[in-house]
Design a protein around this motif. Structure first.
Motif, mmCIF file in Angstrom:
data_model
loop_
_atom_site.group_PDB
_atom_site.id
_atom_site.type_symbol
_atom_site.label_atom_id
_atom_site.label_comp_id
_atom_site.label_asym_id
_atom_site.label_seq_id
_atom_site.Cartn_x
_atom_site.Cartn_y
_atom_site.Cartn_z
ATOM 1 N N THR A 191 0.840 -1.203 0.000
ATOM 2 C CA THR A 191 0.000 0.000 0.000
ATOM 3 C C THR A 191 0.873 1.251 0.000
ATOM 4 N N TYR A 192 0.459 2.214 -0.806
ATOM 5 C CA TYR A 192 1.121 3.526 -0.791
ATOM 6 C C TYR A 192 0.075 4.563 -0.380
ATOM 7 N N ASN A 193 0.355 5.264 0.717
ATOM 8 C CA ASN A 193 -0.531 6.318 1.214
ATOM 9 C C ASN A 193 -0.120 7.655 0.587
ATOM 10 N N LEU A 194 -1.032 8.262 -0.141
ATOM 11 C CA LEU A 194 -0.719 9.516 -0.824
ATOM 12 C C LEU A 194 -0.460 10.631 0.185
ATOM 13 N N ASN A 195 0.393 11.583 -0.221
ATOM 14 C CA ASN A 195 0.738 12.703 0.650
ATOM 15 C C ASN A 195 -0.499 13.492 1.053
ATOM 16 N N THR A 196 -0.504 13.930 2.319
ATOM 17 C CA THR A 196 -1.672 14.626 2.879
ATOM 18 C C THR A 196 -2.015 15.872 2.078
ATOM 19 N N ALA A 197 -0.998 16.658 1.726
ATOM 20 C CA ALA A 197 -1.261 17.906 0.996
ATOM 21 C C ALA A 197 -1.936 17.633 -0.338
#
Length: 246
Positions: A191-197
């Motif tokens: 899994t890759y969690n996308l950057n919050t911004a």
């Protein structure tokens, strides 16, 4: 990391009626599945090659095949030694790798697939001696006086098909009761969690991308190159422990 370990030992202490000490549960061809007093629930019995007191195989001098045992013999039980599971998850920065592994050790099962492949010549078993004539190793013939002599009768090229056919060579049935041990990578995900911004610009709270695979890998012992040991065509109850029918 989450780890589980289970060990279940059972024994048949009494059978209904109290007269018989062995109850037939189910069977296929020459392999039978019994409840036997004093044994774990589910014991496999079949005809096996006959041996003398020295452990040598007694063969038929006319064709070099095994002589069958006088009675069916126990060749294993369905009871496993243990069941083990492992679930693991590793995270680094925005990446997360998760996997689960199953290990089920011991126990036997019947495999009609093994029987069918031997019959058609597609089993590893049938490649012994590159399918050339052979003399069964450590085999003898019984003389009229009850003594034994070294076997010199080969299984000929023309008889090799019949040798691996349990209909014409009953003791080969024992090779169809196989070890049901396996180790399986049940699933694997990255899994890759996308950057919050970046996610907030999309009007979302969080977002991730996952690649997922199920039943990635399975290992079985050399005795079972045939089937997935978790496959059963005999239902999901006790009879499901018997094995599979093609």
């Amino acid at each position: 990391m989450t780890y589980t370990f289970t060990k279940n030992e059972n024994e048949v202490t009494e059978l209904y009626g109290g007269e018989d000490t062995k109850l037939l549960l189910t069977g296929a061809y020459g392999v039978n599945f019994y409840a036997v007093e004093g044994q774990p629930l589910g014991v496999f019995y079949t005809t096996v090659p006959k041996r003398n007191e020295n452990g040598e195989y007694i063969v038929n001098p006319s064709n070099g095949f095994y002589e069958p045992s006088d009675e069916e013999q126990a060749v294993g039980t369905s009871q496993r030694d243990f069941v083990m599971g492992l679930t693991n998850s590793i995270s680094y920065k925005n990446f997360s790798l998760s996997t689960s592994l199953d290990w089920k050790q011991g126990g036997e099962m019947y495999s009609y697939t093994a029987r069918l492949l031997a019959f058609t010549g597609n089993s590893r078993l049938t490649t012994f001696n590159e399918r050339n004539p052979f003399i069964i190793p450590n085999s003898v013939v019984e003389n009229e006086d009850g003594s034994f002599s070294e076997n010199t009768t080969p299984v000929t090229f023309g008889e090799i098909t019949n040798f691996y056919n349990a209909t014409s060579n009953a003791p080969i049935e024992a090779t169809q009761v196989i070890d049901k041990t396996f180790v399986r990578v049940r699933d694997l995900s990255l899994t890759y969690n996308l950057n919050t911004a970046f996610v907030e610009n999309l009007g979302l709270v969080s977002a991730s991308i996952t690649a997922y695979g199920k039943n990635i890998f399975m290992w079985t012992p050399d005795e079972n190159p045939y089937v997935d040991p978790e496959v059963s065509t005999y239902g999901s109850d006790l009879l499901g422990e018997f094995g599979e029918f093609a």
